[in-house]
Design a protein around this motif. Structure first.
Motif, PDB file in Angstrom:
ATOM      1  N   GLY A 535      28.662  31.631  82.413  1.00 25.72           N
ATOM      2  CA  GLY A 535      29.145  32.670  82.838  1.00 25.72           C
ATOM      3  C   GLY A 535      28.123  33.726  83.898  1.00 25.72           C
ATOM      4  N   ASP A 557      32.713  32.456  79.791  1.00 27.94           N
ATOM      5  CA  ASP A 557      33.751  31.822  79.620  1.00 27.94           C
ATOM      6  C   ASP A 557      33.150  30.665  78.485  1.00 27.94           C
ATOM      7  OD1 ASP A 557      35.723  29.932  80.061  1.00 27.94           O
ATOM      8  OD2 ASP A 557      34.946  29.092  82.094  1.00 27.94           O
ATOM      9  N   GLU A 559      33.814  27.855  75.387  1.00 25.70           N
ATOM     10  CA  GLU A 559      35.180  27.089  74.863  1.00 25.70           C
ATOM     11  C   GLU A 559      34.376  25.984  73.874  1.00 25.70           C
ATOM     12  OE1 GLU A 559      37.351  24.961  77.540  1.00 25.70           O
ATOM     13  OE2 GLU A 559      35.896  23.144  77.590  1.00 25.70           O
ATOM     14  N   VAL A 571      38.616  29.189  72.473  1.00 26.84           N
ATOM     15  CA  VAL A 571      37.195  30.010  72.482  1.00 26.84           C
ATOM     16  C   VAL A 571      36.690  30.184  71.207  1.00 26.84           C
ATOM     17  CG1 VAL A 571      36.610  32.447  73.301  1.00 26.84           C
ATOM     18  CG2 VAL A 571      38.477  31.364  74.346  1.00 26.84           C
ATOM     19  N   ARG A 577      35.260  37.678  76.013  1.00 29.76           N
ATOM     20  CA  ARG A 577      35.069  37.093  77.495  1.00 29.76           C
ATOM     21  C   ARG A 577      34.379  38.488  78.374  1.00 29.76           C
ATOM     22  NH1 ARG A 577      36.911  33.298  81.027  1.00 29.76           N
ATOM     23  NH2 ARG A 577      37.325  34.040  83.112  1.00 29.76           N
TER      24      ARG A 577
END
Length: 676
Positions: A535, A557, A559, A571, A577
């Motif tokens: 990010g 971001d 995951e 996520v 986010r």
């Protein structure tokens, strides 16, 4: 009532807000060290390479909530496991993490108070109600893994809380407020000089009838307000031994009671901490400390269907102790070399009784616990080469998990389960390195890479828990979490009083511990393959006369990587986010209104998921807080505060549509008396 009369008779001089500032400076030349007694050794010059941010004392004591955990949210990306603060969260859920790495209530950030790790030895949560903002001088937050001392646990970052120095503490101070829901807060401190040193005796207490965390359309006869009462008191003494050496002694006692959702759903956490620290600032610099923590936790779980007691976690005593020795030998003006060793030891037990939700009779007596040790040696060096600062170091840690067990009996003492888990141990090496380049007066460039690790807590290994109707099982076979990460950034100083920072990062947490769904209303703590978080983080700090504006934004971001699992590619739970914070303030610092303050803080947290399968979502929320402090007499001010000014519904839990809410609009008025 006596508490209210005490409130009206007390107060503390209100301080103007200063928001987060960047650690880098507009001038590339090194800033000379300023020795302040009561603090640790000076920061190495390479510290800004890791993108740290600082929250100053005036901001800590000038937030509308009066709570440290809420001020930490000024740095976007810093979050607790849940959105609730310490008034309406279960204490065991108050773990701290950064950069949307997910969580399961244990802290993934290393939190230090004057160099001492303060996480609960059994659970790994942070006792925020014991951290009175008035006793602190600053907080430095470093995102990303790795640390010098006590590096184990710093997989998401490091939060360093620093006690206020002599210059920051008035001789006598107190602060008192009355608020919505029959709430009251009071804090007081005396800080007399003691020879060439000083001593600070401080205390804080608060109570409230509380707000309803349950939405109105979901309330039942058994629904209760989030009542709370807590207090803490402590002593800190700083005694210079000679011109270059000082001894710092600290003690803290705290007690915290809360009620959550239903009548009888009560929790209690308490602790007694002590530490001793020796600082020597001579040619050979030394920072040595030792600490001891005694903690306990109790919690009652009420069924959401029968509204009976289903679990009484009646006693969870734990002990933490350890220390460190760090030496900085004289290796020339261009180097700051740090060599040290440290150790942390945790021991804890739980004692709980399970009850039948239908009959209310006890069914199972459970005892579990264990012992952990992490000991390490580290070396770091900061090398200044003109406008370039290189920093790097490594650690080697030996960890052990011993004496783990889980034993269950019937109420009459018949053993139904007696599990003894094999002792485990290992050695792990971690490292970090960074570079800070003062390219020109208005531009600083930085880059860093790091690795880190975290040993699972005793809670994760051995304690199951229930957030009705979901049961989460413990897992004695959990392995270590291991982080690898890189980041790069730029700090710009385009005009006097203005700093803009931008950072991009990539972190991979291998073996991340998560609450994994394994059946209807059943989860278990497990190591998943990895959580990948990448990010961008942006900060802005502006000062012009009496005006100030600070803002931060994090775009994450994240995951989960778990091939073959239902949550692969999803996520991580509790990972928004978007997160943002901004504070606008007016603080003149001089003239007749020098003690005045006007400020407003906007915070936004994006949509996030409650669980690993993304079946339940928590809506995005944007709140506004406001504070006004106006002097009425010499050294006397009236303070007015408003939390969640527009009464936004902040969802903190969503279990199949069963919702919990965070702090609604809460108004405060208080008296502030004292001196700088």
């Amino acid at each position: 009532m006596p508490f209210r009369r005490l409130i009206l008779a007390s107060g503390l001089l209100c301080s103007p807000v200063l928001a987060q500032d960047a650690t880098s400076t507009a001038d590339w030349e090194p800033v000379p060290d300023v020795v302040v007694i009561g603090r640790g050794l000076a920061l190495p010059p390479g510290t800004p390479a890791y993108g740290s941010s600082t929250i100053e004392r005036d901001r800590l004591t000038g937030d509308a909530s009066g709570r440290v955990e809420d001020v930490l949210a000024d740095v976007a990306g810093v979050q607790q496991f849940r959105r609730s603060d310490s008034r309406s969260a279960n204490p065991s859920a108050q773990g701290l993490t950064l950069r949307a790495l997910g969580g399961n209530a244990s802290s993934r950030a290393l939190v230090l108070l004057d160099g001492v790790p303060i996480a609960d030895p059994f659970f790994g949560y942070i006792p925020f109600t014991a951290l009175s903002p008035e006793r602190l001088g600053a907080v430095r937050i470093t995102r990303g893994g790795g640390s010098g001392p006590f590096g184990a646990g710093a997989v998401a970052g490091t939060v360093e809380l620093v006690s206020a120095s002599r210059a920051e503490l008035p001789p006598v101070s107190a602060r008192a407020s009355l608020g919505s829901f029959d709430s009251a807060q009071i804090s007081a401190a005396v800080s007399p000089n003691l020879g060439s040193g000083y001593v600070t005796l401080f205390g804080r207490a608060e109570r409230s009838d509380g707000f309803f965390t349950t939405p109105e359309n979901q309330r039942v006869a058994a629904t209760a307000r989030a009542r709370f009462r807590d207090w803490s008191t402590g002593l800190r003494a700083v005694a210079p031994i000679d011109a270059q050496t000082e001894l710092q002694m600290a003690g803290l006692v705290f007690d915290d009671h809360r009620t959550l959702r239903f009548q009888g759903a009560d929790s209690r956490s308490q602790g007694q901490d002590a530490s001793l620290r020796l600082i020597h600032r001579g040619e050979w610099q030394v920072d040595a400390l030792a600490y001891l923590q005694a903690r306990n936790f109790a919690n009652k779980v009420i069924s959401a269907t029968s509204f009976r007691l289903t679990l009484d976690q009646r006693n969870t005593p734990s002990t933490g102790y350890g220390g460190k020795v760090e030496v900085r030998p004289p290796v020339g003006p261009d180097h700051v070399l740090r060599i040290g060793v440290d150790t942390r030891i945790s021991d804890g037990r739980l004692y709980e009784t399970a009850y039948s939700g239908a009959t209310g009779l006890p069914t199972t007596l459970r005892t579990a616990g264990g012992h952990e040790t992490t000991s390490g040696a580290f070396v770091e060096d900061d090398w200044t080469i003109g406008r370039l600062v290189l920093t790097g170091g490594g650690r080697v840690d030996r960890w052990t998990i011993d004496d783990g067990f889980l034993r269950e009996t019937t109420p009459i003492g018949r053993i139904t389960s007696d599990n003894r888990y094999a002792d485990r141990a290992g050695t792990i090496a971690t490292a970090r390195a960074g570079a800070l380049w003062h390219l020109a007066a208005p531009i600083d460039l930085r880059a860093a890479g790091y690795t880190g690790f975290r040993v699972p807590t005793l809670n994760e290994l051995y304690r199951p828990f229930v957030v009705f109707p979901v049961t989460t099982q413990a897992n004695a076979a959990l392995g270590l979490e291991r982080l690898k990460g890189v980041e790069g950034g730029v700090d710009l100083h385009p005009a006097s009083g203005l700093t803009v920072g931008l950072t991009g990062f990539y972190n991979r947490l291998n073996g991340a511990i998560a609450n994994v769904t394994i059946g209807p209303n059943l989860r278990q703590r497990r190591n998943v393959d990895a959580i990948v978080a990448k990010g961008v983080e942006a900060t802005l700090d502006w000062r012009h006369g009496a005006m100030l504006f600070d803002a931060s934004y994090a775009l994450n971001d994240s995951e989960v990587r778990a091939p073959g699992q239902a949550f692969d590619g999803l996520v991580p739970a509790q990972s928004p986010r978007h997160a943002a914070s901004a504070t606008l303030g007016w603080a003149p610092h001089q003239g007749i209104a020098k003690d005045a303050l006007l400020s407003a803080t906007l915070r936004h947290v994006g949509r996030q998921f409650e669980d690993d399968l993304q079946t339940d979502a928590l809506k995005a929320a944007t709140t506004v807080d406001a504070l006004a402090c106006m002097p009425v007499l010499r050294g006397v001010a009236v303070e007015m505060r408003a939390e969640n000014l527009f009464d936004v519904a902040v969802q903190t839990r969503n279990q199949a549509g069963s919702i919990d809410l965070g702090t609604p609009r809460t108004l405060w008025i208080g008296l502030v008396v004292g001196g700088h």
